[in-house]
Design an enzyme around this catalytic site. Structure first.
Site, PDB file in Angstrom:
ATOM      1  N   ASP A 216       5.385  -1.821  -3.017  1.00 29.63           N
ATOM      2  CA  ASP A 216       6.636  -2.315  -3.568  1.00 29.63           C
ATOM      3  C   ASP A 216       7.300  -3.128  -2.463  1.00 29.63           C
ATOM      4  OD1 ASP A 216       8.882  -2.890  -5.062  1.00 29.63           O
ATOM      5  OD2 ASP A 216       9.185  -0.837  -5.770  1.00 29.63           O
TER       6      ASP A 216
HETATM    7  C1  NOJ Z   1      11.339  -3.866  -6.319  1.00 29.15           C
HETATM    8  C2  NOJ Z   1      11.040  -3.156  -7.592  1.00 29.15           C
HETATM    9  O1  NOJ Z   1      11.053  -1.765  -7.378  1.00 29.15           O
HETATM   10  C3  NOJ Z   1       9.714  -3.575  -8.203  1.00 29.15           C
HETATM   11  O2  NOJ Z   1       9.585  -2.986  -9.466  1.00 29.15           O
HETATM   12  C4  NOJ Z   1       9.609  -5.062  -8.289  1.00 29.15           C
HETATM   13  O3  NOJ Z   1       8.379  -5.432  -8.860  1.00 29.15           O
HETATM   14  C5  NOJ Z   1       9.784  -5.660  -6.916  1.00 29.15           C
HETATM   15  N1  NOJ Z   1      11.076  -5.275  -6.371  1.00 29.15           N
HETATM   16  C6  NOJ Z   1       9.670  -7.176  -6.908  1.00 29.15           C
HETATM   17  O4  NOJ Z   1      10.772  -7.727  -7.528  1.00 29.15           O
END
Ligand code: NOJ
Length: 829
Positions: A256
């Site tokens: 993530d």
């Molecule tokens: C953080 C989020 O938790 C995730 O779901 C997302 O894909 C990423 N940011 C990228 O935006």
């Protein structure tokens, strides 16, 4: 449930398992691995590293982008949110959220939505769609991102994951099962340390990821939280042992955004792609990129580990080059500007060119969105024949949640406010609307077709005005909502997670005011999950209640279809509606005693949502699986067929030793930025910086992490999704469903299994079907139970086992409305 902290890792989780094509009956990865191996063998060390590391936040046009291989004309991977449509662009569709798709209980609609989303991502030039979501699963009802996923029931979520993934990947786009794993709340998500027992991990949270892996998912996103003291993105138990060994995952693990914390820990702990790539210390500005090249040259990360990262990434890429999707499209949008011309490299604000081509990728998806919108509506209450509406002489449509959003449907960026009707939650799981049909607009159009007199009132705070508008209408339809999302946005003090389970913006008072003056009050709820609604259930003037969830762009049209009987509601609640937040047992951690090291033990074990309600004998307002129809169904003639035993063999033996692909030049000079190269700052690059000392100071690697020799397979492993024998059908259960009412309708018969013993819930969902029947028509439905469906996780043998407990199977219309039952005859499994 006792948690044995000491004996949690039966194996250390090192070394990180290398993929080999996975085997399995379908051998679905085999071809992709042949192509990936050939591709990777041809790469230099920096080229390999470049494909593992993001170029940096906002460095390129996608939300995440890896480096490329310019020598081979291979551009980097474009990764884009999110689970309900393409984020940060235009001319895309805004699909119903995951929670609505779960409510349809329709495999067909789950698959169709995946296909349609895949077409849109492909059309924008995206390689990887950052969805679907099985974490959070929905341990607590306030969980801010539960709506991005499907349901707190792991079986329902698992089916939805598999269908969505296969849909997306059939359209040339790699799906990403996220967030792996135990990211169950937004508060403290970046550092909360979750303790969980091995059995709960397998039977609840890992379950839908197993379905995702079995469905061939190409990527998995590791989550922000810690598990047993180690970050998810460098957690040898979660990633190496469970995901890559036991589940035999053949795709790649990406972090993530910002969830990677170390260079070596993540590489050895099983991470394959660092996102967004920047964020490390000088000189590299990244934890990977040049830092990974350095670690490989120092021998701190084995070469086979790097090769495994790249071959996994490339295999996922080749795996989805199917059907009409064999060619890779060009990226034709920019996440960072809505203008046609903008910087190609946004973070460096340079190289202005056409970055948005405004490609319309919507196709005819609006029809599907309307259908899912209608079929996900859960009719919770319907008395005195209130619904469907038939040419009422007048309707009053009341509440902010029925209205068009002033300033247009995207006036709240990433849905960061509560103006107008709610049709998705907030945060990165959003997509901009091409348009949004509000309930007021759709109802006004229907009223004009019917010559029904129509009034509407926006704003929730003037209760006298609401009463005035409602009092003379033949039907008053009052709308209310509850919002939630990702915690980079706080709305009204709700930092992602909901602070409570009441309706927002005075919604409960508005409903009560309307109901106080109109004896035919219909309540429509656009909520991210359950709300406390028992007062409305009991209120004599509230004669109908509908949960419409987060229906996406066709919100009003789908609602009108159900209100006026064009679609007979088939939605079933994918969660339980408690009467208080305490009813749910497991609670969200809002205030950690030690906020710098927040920790939480999931000591409720497998008892979340309906499993807890049954165990604690708590009556809900509306149970899991519940939903009314405009007709009625009867259930009869349950039959249990024992399938011939196939035998279950624990997987044994060893995998092959680790492989490297090709021979790379390890001369530091060959791995340094070529002379004359023009850098884009702050782009992340894979090269060493001159003068690096390539001798490892102290060996920091955990025991076994560098060992590339043949490693034992796990008993529950053997093929993607785990031991193939787990998916053998062991019982086939059938029953007859009849439509005993006056109109055609769709029933969702549900099968629950009681696995027996105190340690198991009263029943767990293990089957459902979508059965459309004319009046009087009846049909036999069949459910195939697999070995996995009737097994428990044995923490000692590290395998699934069918216990000696007596097992009962139920078929019914909700988790508490169990109409038929039969014991499962024991057999030699
Ligand atoms: C953080 C989020 O938790 C995730 O779901 C997302 O894909 C990423 N940011 C990228 O935006």
């Amino acid at each position: 449930m006792a948690i044995h902290h000491h004996n949690r890792f039966p194996h250390a989780g090192f070394p990180s398992p290398w993929a080999d094509g996975g085997g399995g009956a379908e051998e679905e990865w085999t071809e992709a691995y042949i192509k990936a191996g050939a591709f990777v063998a041809n790469l230099t060390l920096p080229e390999k590293v470049n494909l593992t590391t993001g170029t940096g936040w906002e460095a390129d046009r996608c939300v995440g982008m890896t480096g490329s291989v310019p020598r081979l004309g291979f551009r980097g991977f474009c990764l884009q949110d999110g689970p309900l449509g393409v984020r940060y662009t235009d001319h895309n569709s805004a699909f119903p959220a995951g929670v609505n798709v779960a409510a349809t209980f329709s495999r067909r609609l789950m698959r169709r939505r995946g296909e349609a989303m895949g077409e849109e991502f492909h059309g924008k030039g995206i390689d990887v769609q950052l969805g679907p979501v099985a974490g959070p699963l929905g341990r607590v009802p306030q969980g801010g991102r539960n709506w991005e996923g499907f349901s707190p029931d792991p079986y329902l979520t698992g089916v939805a994951m598999a269908e969505t993934i296969q849909g997306i990947q059939s359209r040339g786009v790699v799906a990403c099962a996220k967030h792996y794993i135990l990211n169950e709340q937004e508060h403290y998500r970046n550092r909360i340390d979750v303790q969980i027992d091995d059995r709960t991990m397998h039977e609840l949270y890992l379950w839908p990821f197993a379905d995702a892996v079995r469905a061939g998912v190409g990527s998995v996103m590791c989550s922000y939280n810690k598990i047993h003291g180690e970050y998810a993105c460098e957690n040898p138990w979660a990633t190496n042992y469970l995901l890559k060994n036991e589940l035999n995952f053949q795709g790649f693990v990406m972090s993530d955004w910002g969830a990677q914390h170390t260079t070596l820990g993540s590489a050895l702990g099983g991470l394959d792609m660092a996102m967004p790539g920047d964020g490390g210390r000088p000189p590299y500005g990244s934890l990977w990129g040049g830092a990974l090249t350095e670690a490989v040259l120092k021998g701190e990360v084995p070469e086979w580990r790097l090769d495994d990262m790249v071959v996994r990434i490339m295999a996922a890429y080749f795996k989805v080059r199917v059907g009409n999707y064999t060619t890779r499209p060009e990226i034709n949008f920019s996440s960072w500007t809505k203008k046609e011309v903008g910087p190609l490299y946004s973070a460096s604000n340079q190289t202005y060119t056409v970055v948005n081509e405004f490609v319309n990728v919507q196709g005819d998806h609006g029809e599907l969105i309307r259908e899912i919108g209608a079929k996900s509506i859960v009719l919770l209450k319907n008395e005195h024949g209130t619904l469907p509406l038939r040419n009422p002489s007048s309707i009053a449509v009341i509440g902010e949640d029925a209205q068009d959003t002033p300033g247009g449907p995207n006036a709240c960026p990433e849905r960061n406010c509560t103006k107008g009707t709610l049709a998705m939650g907030y945060g990165s799981g959003t997509a901009d609307y091409p348009y949004l049909i509000s309930p007021a607009t759709a109802l006004r159009a229907q009223a004009s077709r019917d010559n029904t007199s129509f009034t509407t009132l926006s704003g929730n705070w003037d209760l006298d005005a609401a009463k005035k508008a409602a009092s003379n209408a033949s039907v008053a339809i009052v709308f209310a909502m509850a919002h939630a999302g990702e915690n980079f946005i706080t709305i009204d003090g709700n930092a992602g997670d909901r602070n409570n389970l009441t309706l927002w913006d005075n919604g409960d008072e508005l409903i009560k005011a309307v109901a106080s003056v109109n004896p035919r009050t219909v309540v429509v709820l656009h909520t991210v999950g359950p709300v406390i609604i028992d007062y409305a259930k009991k209120h004599p003037n509230i004669t109908a209640i509908l949960w419409a969830g987060l229906p996406g762009q066709e919100s009003g049209n789908g609602l009108v279809d159900v209100l006026y009987g064009k679609v007979n509601p088939q939605g079933r609640s994918p969660f339980t509606w408690g009467k208080s937040v305490e009813d749910y047992g497991a609670q969200l951690l809002f205030q950690a005693p030690n906020p710098t090291a927040p920790a939480q033990t999931f000591d409720e074990g497998v008892f979340i949502d309906y499993r807890h309600f049954a165990k604690a004998s708590i009556a809900s307002s509306f149970p899991f699986g519940f939903g009314l129809s405009y007709t009625k169904f009867s259930y009869s003639e349950i039959n249990v067929l024992v399938q011939p035993a196939t035998g279950y063999k624990a997987t044994a033996g060893s995998a092959n030793p680790a492989t490297t692909y090709g021979t790379v030049n390890k001369d530091p000079l060959a791995n340094t930025m070529p002379a004359g190269f023009t850098k884009i700052t702050p782009y992340v690059y894979p090269w060493l910086v001159n003068g690096n000392n390539l001798t490892s100071a102290s060996p920091v690697s955990p025991a076994g992490a560098l060992d590339g020799s043949a490693q034992p397979r796990l008993p529950a492993g053997g093929a993607p999704g785990g031991n193939p024998g787990l998916y053998d059908v062991v019982y086939t259960i059938s029953a007859t469903i009849q439509n005993t009412g006056k109109v055609a309708g769709t029933e969702i018969p549900q099968l629950y299994v009681q696995l027996g013993g105190q340690e198991n819930p009263f029943g767990v969902l293990r089957g459902f079907d979508e059965v459309t029947l004319d009046p009087n028509e009846s049909r036999t439905v069949t459910f195939n139970l697999t070995r996995r469906d009737i097994s428990n996780w044995n923490t000692t043998t590290q395998n699934w086992e069918v216990t000696a407990n007596e097992k009962v199977v139920f078929i019914g219309a909700s988790a508490v409305d169990l109409r038929l039952n039969s014991s499962l005859p024991s057999a030699e499994w």
